[in-house]
Design a protein around this motif. Structure first.
Motif, PDB file in Angstrom:
ATOM      1  N   ASP A 190       0.991  -1.249  -0.004  1.00 56.40           N
ATOM      2  CA  ASP A 190       0.107  -0.060  -0.199  1.00 56.40           C
ATOM      3  C   ASP A 190       0.809   1.270   0.115  1.00 56.40           C
ATOM      4  O   ASP A 190       0.659   2.356  -0.686  1.00 56.40           O
ATOM      5  CB  ASP A 190      -1.050   0.198   1.328  1.00 56.40           C
ATOM      6  CG  ASP A 190      -2.105  -1.014   1.008  1.00 56.40           C
ATOM      7  OD1 ASP A 190      -2.288  -1.523  -0.078  1.00 56.40           O
ATOM      8  OD2 ASP A 190      -2.798  -1.428   2.150  1.00 56.40           O
ATOM      9  N   ARG A 191       2.090   1.044   0.766  1.00 54.59           N
ATOM     10  CA  ARG A 191       3.059   2.498   0.942  1.00 54.59           C
ATOM     11  C   ARG A 191       3.446   2.754  -0.399  1.00 54.59           C
ATOM     12  O   ARG A 191       3.596   3.939  -0.935  1.00 54.59           O
ATOM     13  CB  ARG A 191       3.941   2.211   2.001  1.00 54.59           C
ATOM     14  CG  ARG A 191       3.445   2.591   3.263  1.00 54.59           C
ATOM     15  CD  ARG A 191       4.551   2.537   4.388  1.00 54.59           C
ATOM     16  NE  ARG A 191       5.406   1.427   4.445  1.00 54.59           N
ATOM     17  CZ  ARG A 191       5.435   0.513   5.147  1.00 54.59           C
ATOM     18  NH1 ARG A 191       4.155   0.259   5.868  1.00 54.59           N
ATOM     19  NH2 ARG A 191       6.174  -0.671   4.961  1.00 54.59           N
ATOM     20  N   LEU A 192       3.905   1.631  -1.033  1.00 56.39           N
ATOM     21  CA  LEU A 192       4.732   1.673  -2.389  1.00 56.39           C
ATOM     22  C   LEU A 192       3.584   2.348  -3.455  1.00 56.39           C
ATOM     23  O   LEU A 192       4.047   3.196  -4.278  1.00 56.39           O
ATOM     24  CB  LEU A 192       5.116   0.312  -2.784  1.00 56.39           C
ATOM     25  CG  LEU A 192       6.119   0.226  -3.940  1.00 56.39           C
ATOM     26  CD1 LEU A 192       7.233   1.456  -4.007  1.00 56.39           C
ATOM     27  CD2 LEU A 192       6.700  -0.863  -4.345  1.00 56.39           C
ATOM     28  N   ALA A 194       1.219   4.176  -2.996  1.00 56.03           N
ATOM     29  CA  ALA A 194       0.706   5.469  -2.656  1.00 56.03           C
ATOM     30  C   ALA A 194       1.836   6.387  -3.351  1.00 56.03           C
ATOM     31  O   ALA A 194       1.613   7.551  -3.607  1.00 56.03           O
ATOM     32  CB  ALA A 194       0.459   5.675  -1.156  1.00 56.03           C
ATOM     33  N   THR A 195       3.163   5.932  -3.617  1.00 56.16           N
ATOM     34  CA  THR A 195       4.254   6.727  -4.050  1.00 56.16           C
ATOM     35  C   THR A 195       4.434   6.810  -5.440  1.00 56.16           C
ATOM     36  O   THR A 195       4.938   7.590  -6.024  1.00 56.16           O
ATOM     37  CB  THR A 195       5.418   6.515  -3.370  1.00 56.16           C
ATOM     38  OG1 THR A 195       5.758   5.152  -3.780  1.00 56.16           O
ATOM     39  CG2 THR A 195       5.272   6.212  -1.889  1.00 56.16           C
ATOM     40  N   ARG A 196       3.168   5.940  -6.155  1.00 60.38           N
ATOM     41  CA  ARG A 196       3.536   5.651  -7.550  1.00 60.38           C
ATOM     42  C   ARG A 196       2.175   5.985  -8.082  1.00 60.38           C
ATOM     43  O   ARG A 196       1.723   5.324  -9.115  1.00 60.38           O
ATOM     44  CB  ARG A 196       3.943   4.371  -7.852  1.00 60.38           C
ATOM     45  CG  ARG A 196       5.317   3.884  -7.383  1.00 60.38           C
ATOM     46  CD  ARG A 196       5.928   2.252  -7.635  1.00 60.38           C
ATOM     47  NE  ARG A 196       5.683   2.265  -8.968  1.00 60.38           N
ATOM     48  CZ  ARG A 196       6.911   2.267  -9.691  1.00 60.38           C
ATOM     49  NH1 ARG A 196       7.906   2.917  -9.378  1.00 60.38           N
ATOM     50  NH2 ARG A 196       6.563   2.025 -10.996  1.00 60.38           N
ATOM     51  N   GLY A 197       1.124   6.709  -7.498  1.00 59.66           N
ATOM     52  CA  GLY A 197       0.144   7.248  -8.203  1.00 59.66           C
ATOM     53  C   GLY A 197      -1.035   6.129  -8.230  1.00 59.66           C
ATOM     54  O   GLY A 197      -1.961   6.202  -9.049  1.00 59.66           O
ATOM     55  N   ALA A 203       7.120  -1.412 -10.375  1.00 55.39           N
ATOM     56  CA  ALA A 203       7.706  -1.046  -9.113  1.00 55.39           C
ATOM     57  C   ALA A 203       8.960  -2.002  -8.655  1.00 55.39           C
ATOM     58  O   ALA A 203       8.711  -3.251  -9.040  1.00 55.39           O
ATOM     59  CB  ALA A 203       6.739  -1.010  -7.993  1.00 55.39           C
ATOM     60  N   GLY A 207      11.656  -1.530  -3.117  1.00 58.01           N
ATOM     61  CA  GLY A 207      11.000  -0.235  -2.684  1.00 58.01           C
ATOM     62  C   GLY A 207       9.988  -0.935  -1.349  1.00 58.01           C
ATOM     63  O   GLY A 207       9.464  -0.232  -0.580  1.00 58.01           O
ATOM     64  N   THR A 210      11.295  -0.202   2.079  1.00 53.78           N
ATOM     65  CA  THR A 210      11.451   1.124   2.635  1.00 53.78           C
ATOM     66  C   THR A 210      10.899   1.172   4.032  1.00 53.78           C
ATOM     67  O   THR A 210       9.656   0.858   4.188  1.00 53.78           O
ATOM     68  CB  THR A 210      11.055   2.108   1.742  1.00 53.78           C
ATOM     69  OG1 THR A 210      11.855   1.783   0.495  1.00 53.78           O
ATOM     70  CG2 THR A 210      11.056   3.592   2.401  1.00 53.78           C
TER      71      THR A 210
END
Length: 244
Positions: A190-192, A194-197, A203, A207, A210
């Motif tokens: 979910d976090r990843l 969110a950082t990629r639109g 991806a 990642g 992190t």
């Protein structure tokens, strides 16, 4: 039911092998994919993501969205098939022909072992390895070692470990030879995203790591390294030699 599942990633273009179906390449007379699935035969669920071809009975298959969207998209597709009671998941590449059940068990044990107990085990191993050297150290160096150990004993525990993964001989994390706590893996996805639109297409697997606590595991068992992956024809030849 143990709450333990395995997701095996069988996609990828295998460009360095001329685009062949890499997971189907035999090592020791069996396709690499089948060797990986055998190493997790005790999992409640085994899921293969990618164009897998024939698989053993009880193994489910799916594809990432979009097809060819990369390993993280494939991980998300695999998790979508897991039963509600799943708590831990082995995350594995399909090109690990030397993986064994014992090696996966070692990862599961490392994930489940409390931090303090794991550190005691590692400290005991380090102490054993240094015992002979200490006899040859100057007195000042021995005192410095003791001071360092006292300081380490006062270090507070870190966050809950999210995954355990093997590291190779150069201490590089083998991210697709790992066991995760499922809630931590879902949160990392979910976090990843969110950082990629909102998309996981393309991806990188790194990642996902992190901001999470990783327990690195060095293979100390007998036999060849279970994290050895086959990216080239030469790698397959090496794996064949090891598997004899």
């Amino acid at each position: 039911m143990t709450g333990y599942a395995a997701v095996v990633l069988a996609g990828g273009a295998a460009r360095r092998m001329g685009g062949v179906d890499k997971p189907a390449r035999p090592v020791g007379g069996r396709p690499m994919l089948h060797r990986v699935l055998a190493a997790v035969a005790d999992a409640d669920q085994r899921i293969v993501v990618g164009p897998s071809g024939p698989v053993p009975g009880g193994v489910r298959t799916t594809r990432e969205e979009p097809p060819g969207g990369g390993p993280v998209a494939a991980i998300a597709a695999g998790l979508a098939l897991l039963d509600p009671g799943t708590t831990t998941v082995a995350l594995l590449a399909a090109d690990l022909p030397l993986l064994t059940a014992a090696a996966v068990t070692e990862l599961r044990h490392a994930l489940d072992t409390p931090a303090a107990e794991r550190e005691r085990d590692l400290a005991a191993e380090r102490e054993h390895d240094r015992a002979a050297e200490r006899e040859r150290e100057p007195a000042a160096d021995r005192e410095l070692d003791r001071a360092t150990e006292r300081a380490s004993a006062l270090t507070p525990r870190g966050p809950t470990v999210a995954l355990a993964c093997y590291v190779d001989g150069d201490c590089r994390r083998q991210q697709l030879c790992a066991v995760w706590r499922l809630p931590a893996l879902r949160a990392a996805l979910d976090r990843l995203a969110a950082t990629r639109g909102g998309t996981l297409d393309g991806a990188p697997v790194r990642g996902l790591l992190t901001g999470v606590a990783v327990r690195e595991v060095s293979w100390s068992g007998s036999g060849p390294p279970p994290w050895f992956d086959c990216d080239t024809d030469e790698d397959v030849r090496r794996a064949e030699e090891w598997s004899r």
